[in-house]
Write an enzyme that holds these catalytic residues in place. Structure first.
Site, PDB file in Angstrom:
ATOM      1  N   ASP A   1     106.645  45.021  17.693  1.00 49.02           N
ATOM      2  CA  ASP A   1     108.091  45.130  17.512  1.00 49.02           C
ATOM      3  C   ASP A   1     108.861  44.290  18.516  1.00 49.02           C
ATOM      4  OD1 ASP A   1     107.268  46.719  19.619  1.00 49.02           O
ATOM      5  OD2 ASP A   1     107.810  48.613  18.673  1.00 49.02           O
TER       6      ASP A   1
ATOM      7  N   ASN B   1     109.351  61.116  20.374  1.00 54.07           N
ATOM      8  CA  ASN B   1     109.628  61.722  19.061  1.00 54.07           C
ATOM      9  C   ASN B   1     108.503  61.436  18.065  1.00 54.07           C
ATOM     10  OD1 ASN B   1     109.967  59.029  18.522  1.00 54.07           O
ATOM     11  ND2 ASN B   1     112.112  59.164  17.875  1.00 54.07           N
TER      12      ASN B   1
ATOM     13  N   HIS C   1     107.197  58.425  17.438  1.00 54.72           N
ATOM     14  CA  HIS C   1     107.215  57.111  16.790  1.00 54.72           C
ATOM     15  C   HIS C   1     106.014  56.263  17.215  1.00 54.72           C
ATOM     16  CE1 HIS C   1     110.024  55.172  20.069  1.00 54.72           C
ATOM     17  NE2 HIS C   1     108.773  54.869  20.344  1.00 54.72           N
TER      18      HIS C   1
ATOM     19  N   GLU D   1     110.566  55.384  13.400  1.00 55.66           N
ATOM     20  CA  GLU D   1     111.145  56.650  13.827  1.00 55.66           C
ATOM     21  C   GLU D   1     110.804  57.755  12.818  1.00 55.66           C
ATOM     22  OE1 GLU D   1     112.027  56.457  16.720  1.00 55.66           O
ATOM     23  OE2 GLU D   1     113.758  55.219  17.167  1.00 55.66           O
TER      24      GLU D   1
HETATM   25  C1  F6R Z   1     106.265  49.409  22.010  1.00 59.35           C
HETATM   26  C2  F6R Z   1     106.263  50.409  20.954  1.00 59.35           C
HETATM   27  C3  F6R Z   1     106.638  51.827  21.212  1.00 59.35           C
HETATM   28  C4  F6R Z   1     106.079  52.388  22.511  1.00 59.35           C
HETATM   29  C5  F6R Z   1     106.549  53.816  22.724  1.00 59.35           C
HETATM   30  C6  F6R Z   1     106.057  54.381  24.043  1.00 59.35           C
HETATM   31  O1  F6R Z   1     105.859  48.154  21.508  1.00 59.35           O
HETATM   32  O2  F6R Z   1     105.979  50.069  19.853  1.00 59.35           O
HETATM   33  O3  F6R Z   1     106.193  52.622  20.134  1.00 59.35           O
HETATM   34  O4  F6R Z   1     104.680  52.343  22.473  1.00 59.35           O
HETATM   35  O5  F6R Z   1     107.940  53.865  22.691  1.00 59.35           O
HETATM   36  O6  F6R Z   1     106.653  53.687  25.093  1.00 59.35           O
HETATM   37  P1  F6R Z   1     106.185  53.909  26.606  1.00 59.35           P
HETATM   38  O7  F6R Z   1     104.792  53.373  26.700  1.00 59.35           O
HETATM   39  O8  F6R Z   1     107.144  53.088  27.432  1.00 59.35           O
HETATM   40  O9  F6R Z   1     106.252  55.380  26.859  1.00 59.35           O
END
Ligand code: F6R
Length: 245
Positions: free
Chosen positions: A66, A135, A137, A142
């Site tokens: 992403d 959440n 994701h 989401e």
């Molecule tokens: C990042 C992504 C997100 C993160 C998630 C956890 O490329 O796709 O799904 O993996 O938000 O983020 P952290 O590791 O910062 O807790």
């Protein structure tokens, strides 16, 4: 679904070792990569392993999950910047073989279609690395994102904006949209490794692994994938009482 629980250092080492194993078994592997705080330690170890001569990325291709919409690639919070500073510039990967969605494309929907085509043309993702949002994701899919979704533009939820505000100077600066690989794009990977660390992830990990498979918890879809490794530190695993599933 295989589950590993260990210290944070154990998690980083195992994640890096699994990626090295993948590249050794197929030097032209296609890797799906994640950003965020979770994989930083894995990337540090991959850089060390590359510098020790254990692994070459010369023939590897990568696709990131992403990117935010509307911030320049040079912005310190962009995922282009993250990947460059945490991994790409430190290893022998061909920059043309690295792919991250263009969150500044004039036509974002066309960019999403192009991204899917590029993944397909590369032969599909061999190993997909994932973190998980508070959440549930995965990527920026989401809650309530359809399991059939491919790469698409997403409006970030308040939960994600709040969680990611720590990387920005202020809450207001967090972009409100992103381009993300879809749940189907992720599930098409031949192997998936999800990593989670820290107590704030414990509840969602329990729901993702032990709860019903539901779009309300996007990561729960991984229960349907035949080749998944979940790597957890002790805090993230603390909500799991019965690992027999
Ligand atoms: C990042 C992504 C997100 C993160 C998630 C956890 O490329 O796709 O799904 O993996 O938000 O983020 P952290 O590791 O910062 O807790």
């Amino acid at each position: 679904m295989e589950i590993f629980i260990g210290t944070e250092a154990d998690c980083d080492e195992l994640g890096a070792r699994e990626i090295v194993k993948q590249i050794k078994s197929k030097p032209d592997s296609v890797l799906g990569l994640a950003t965020g705080s979770t994989p930083e330690g894995i990337y540090r170890r991959l850089v060390e392993k590359h510098k020790n001569g254990e692994v070459s990325f010369a023939r590897v291709k990568t696709f990131n999950l992403d990117e935010y919409v509307g911030i320049p690639e040079s912005h310190v919070c962009s995922y282009h910047y993250f990947m460059d500073t945490n991994l790409f510039r430190h290893v022998d990967i061909d920059p043309n073989a690295t792919h991250i969605p263009d969150g500044n494309a004039m036509d974002l929907n066309a960019e999403c279609r192009k991204y899917e085509e590029m993944i397909a043309q590369s032969g599909g993702i061999d190993l997909q690395l994932l973190g998980i949002g508070p959440n549930g994701h995965i990527g920026f899919n989401e809650p309530e994102t359809p399991f059939e979704s491919l790469t698409h533009v997403v409006d970030l939820t308040d939960s994600t904006i709040n969680a990611n505000a720590r990387f920005f100077e202020s809450h207001e600066q967090v972009p409100r949209q992103a381009v993300t690989m879809g749940i189907k794009s992720i599930m098409q990977a031949r192997r998936i490794i999800l990593v989670a660390k820290g107590a704030p992830k414990a509840h969602v990990i329990m729901r993702a692994i032990k709860g019903p498979v539901t779009p309300k918890v996007p990561a729960s879809v991984l229960q349907l994938h035949p080749n998944v490794l979940i790597i957890l530190d002790h805090d993230a695993a603390s909500g799991l009482t019965d690992l027999s599933k």
